[in-house]
Design a protein around this motif. Structure first.
Motif, short mmCIF file in Angstrom:
data_model
loop_
_atom_site.label_atom_id
_atom_site.label_comp_id
_atom_site.label_asym_id
_atom_site.label_seq_id
_atom_site.Cartn_x
_atom_site.Cartn_y
_atom_site.Cartn_z
N LEU A 213 8.38 -19.92 -34.56
CA LEU A 213 7.56 -20.73 -35.48
C LEU A 213 8.14 -20.63 -36.76
CD1 LEU A 213 4.04 -18.66 -34.86
CD2 LEU A 213 4.79 -21.24 -34.14
N PHE A 214 9.08 -19.77 -37.23
CA PHE A 214 9.69 -19.60 -38.58
C PHE A 214 10.76 -20.88 -38.34
CE2 PHE A 214 7.75 -15.46 -38.34
CZ PHE A 214 7.69 -15.33 -39.69
N SER A 215 10.99 -21.63 -37.31
CA SER A 215 12.02 -22.65 -37.44
C SER A 215 11.37 -23.73 -38.37
CB SER A 215 11.96 -23.46 -36.06
OG SER A 215 10.65 -23.92 -35.41
N PHE A 216 10.17 -23.96 -39.05
CA PHE A 216 9.55 -24.59 -39.96
C PHE A 216 9.92 -24.23 -41.50
CE2 PHE A 216 7.03 -25.21 -36.02
CZ PHE A 216 7.27 -26.54 -35.75
N GLN A 222 16.48 -18.78 -41.93
CA GLN A 222 17.29 -19.15 -40.81
C GLN A 222 17.93 -17.96 -40.12
OE1 GLN A 222 18.45 -21.89 -39.81
NE2 GLN A 222 19.42 -20.88 -38.22
N TRP A 223 17.72 -16.52 -40.73
CA TRP A 223 18.18 -15.34 -40.42
C TRP A 223 17.21 -14.78 -39.21
CZ3 TRP A 223 14.95 -11.00 -40.32
CH2 TRP A 223 13.69 -11.20 -41.20
N LEU A 224 15.89 -15.16 -39.39
CA LEU A 224 14.94 -14.73 -38.40
C LEU A 224 15.10 -15.71 -37.08
CD1 LEU A 224 12.84 -12.96 -37.99
CD2 LEU A 224 11.18 -14.26 -38.85
N ILE A 225 15.32 -17.32 -37.38
CA ILE A 225 15.38 -17.98 -36.49
C ILE A 225 16.75 -17.90 -35.66
CG2 ILE A 225 16.16 -20.56 -35.73
CD1 ILE A 225 14.61 -21.28 -38.81
N ASP A 226 17.61 -17.19 -36.12
CA ASP A 226 18.97 -16.94 -35.40
C ASP A 226 18.51 -15.42 -34.48
OD1 ASP A 226 20.48 -18.69 -36.68
OD2 ASP A 226 21.06 -17.45 -38.13
#
Length: 274
Positions: A213-216, A222-226
Motif C-alpha cells: 500500500l505504501f507504493s503510492f 521507498q525503504w518500506l516498499i523495499d
C-alpha cells in the motif's frame, strides 16, 4: 515401634533409570501425534484441493485466451506453482497447530517428561512437519502436472530445461516446508493456537498487502516498499517464477524467517515451564 522391611525398601532411594528415549522413537511419537489429529488431515486435503484446482483453473483460462494473452509467457510450470500464494497459509497454519494443540491439552508435559532434552523435541517435530509438507507438495505437484499437461498440449512442460521446470518445482516444495516451519516456530513462541496462526498469517499474507500500500507514498516511503522483497512470501514467489533473479538473497530470506522463529521457539522452550 519397629520399621518394617517394606518401609525401609520404600525409603531407600532408587537409582535413576538408564533408559533414554532415542531420537528415532521420538520422531515416531511425533508422527503419531501429528497424524492422529483431524486438523492435520483436513489441512493436507485442503492443500491438495486448492493446489490442483487453482492450477487447473489457471491452465484453462490461459488456454481459452490463446496467444492474444501471451499464453507462451505463462508456461505450465507457472500454472503448477502459482497456487503457492494460497496454500502457504494452510502450511503455516498446519505448522502452528502441530505444537499449540499440545499446549492446549497439556500433552507437551508428557512429551518433555519422556524426553527432557527440549531441543530434541523441537528438532523431531520440525523434522516430521518438514517431511510431511515435502511429501504432500511433491504428490500435489505430480497430480497438478498430470492434470495440466493435456490442456497445454504441444506447449507442455520442457523437462529438458531445468530453469523452467525442475528448479521452480523444487523451490515450491522447499517453500511449503519453510512456511510450515515458520508456523511451528511461532507456535513454540506464543504457545497459543489463535495467536500463532494470527502471527503466521500476518507475516505471510497481511504484511505483504500492507507494505504494498505504501507504493503510492513516493520516495519517502521507498525503504518500506523495499521491505517487500525481504518477506518470505515474496522470496518464494521470486524463486518459483524467476529463480535466476536475486537467487542468493531470496534463498537467504526464505530460510532466515523460519530459522529465526525456530531459534526463538527453542529459547522459549528451554527457559519457560510447560
Amino acid at each position: 515401634m519397629t520399621i518394617t522391611t517394606e518401609s525401609r525398601a520404600a525409603a531407600r532411594p532408587t537409582a535413576p533409570s538408564s533408559y533414554r528415549l532415542g531420537f528415532f522413537r521420538l520422531v515416531q511419537s511425533e508422527l503419531l501425534k501429528l497424524f492422529t489429529l483431524r486438523s492435520t488431515w483436513w489441512s493436507l486435503i485442503v492443500t491438495v484441493v486448492l493446489a490442483v484446482g487453482i492450477s487447473l483453473l489457471i491452465a484453462l483460462v490461459m488456454n481459452s485466451l490463446g496467444d492474444s494473452a501471451g499464453q507462451m509467457s505463462l508456461n505450465p510450470t507457472t500454472a503448477v506453482v502459482s497456487p503457492l500464494q494460497f496454500t502457504m497459509l494452510v502450511a503455516g497454519i498446519l505448522g502452528a497447530m502441530a505444537i499449540t494443540g499440545e499446549y492446549s491439552t497439556g500433552m507437551i508435559r508428557s512429551s518433555l517428561t519422556a524426553e527432557p532434552r527440549r531441543g530434541a523435541v523441537l528438532l523431531a517435530k520440525a523434522l516430521v512437519v518438514t517431511v510431511t509438507l515435502v511429501a504432500t507438495t511433491v504428490v500435489t505437484s505430480l497430480i497438478s502436472v498430470l492434470v495440466v499437461t493435456p490442456i497445454y498440449g504441444e506447449n507442455g512442460f520442457e523437462w529438458g530445461d531445468a530453469e523452467r521446470t525442475w528448479i521452480p518445482l523444487g523451490w515450491a516444495v522447499i517453500s511449503m516446508a519453510t512456511f510450515a516451519l515458520l508456523g511451528l516456530g511461532w507456535g513454540f513462541l506464543i504457545r497459543n493456537g489463535a495467536g500463532a496462526i494470527a502471527a503466521t498469517v500476518g507475516i505471510l499474507f497481511v504484511l505483504p498487502i500492507v507494505v504494498s500500500l505504501f507504493s503510492f507514498g513516493g520516495e519517502s516511503w521507498q525503504w518500506l516498499i523495499d521491505l517487500y522483497n525481504y518477506l518470505p512470501s515474496s522470496a518464494a514467489a521470486a524463486l518459483t517464477t524467476n529463480p535466476a533473479n536475486e537467487t542468493v538473497r531470496n534463498v537467504i530470506v526464505l530460510l532466515a524467517w523460519p530459522a529465526a522463529a525456530l531459534v526463538g521457539g527453542w529459547a522459549v522452550l528451554r527457559t519457560r515451564d510447560a
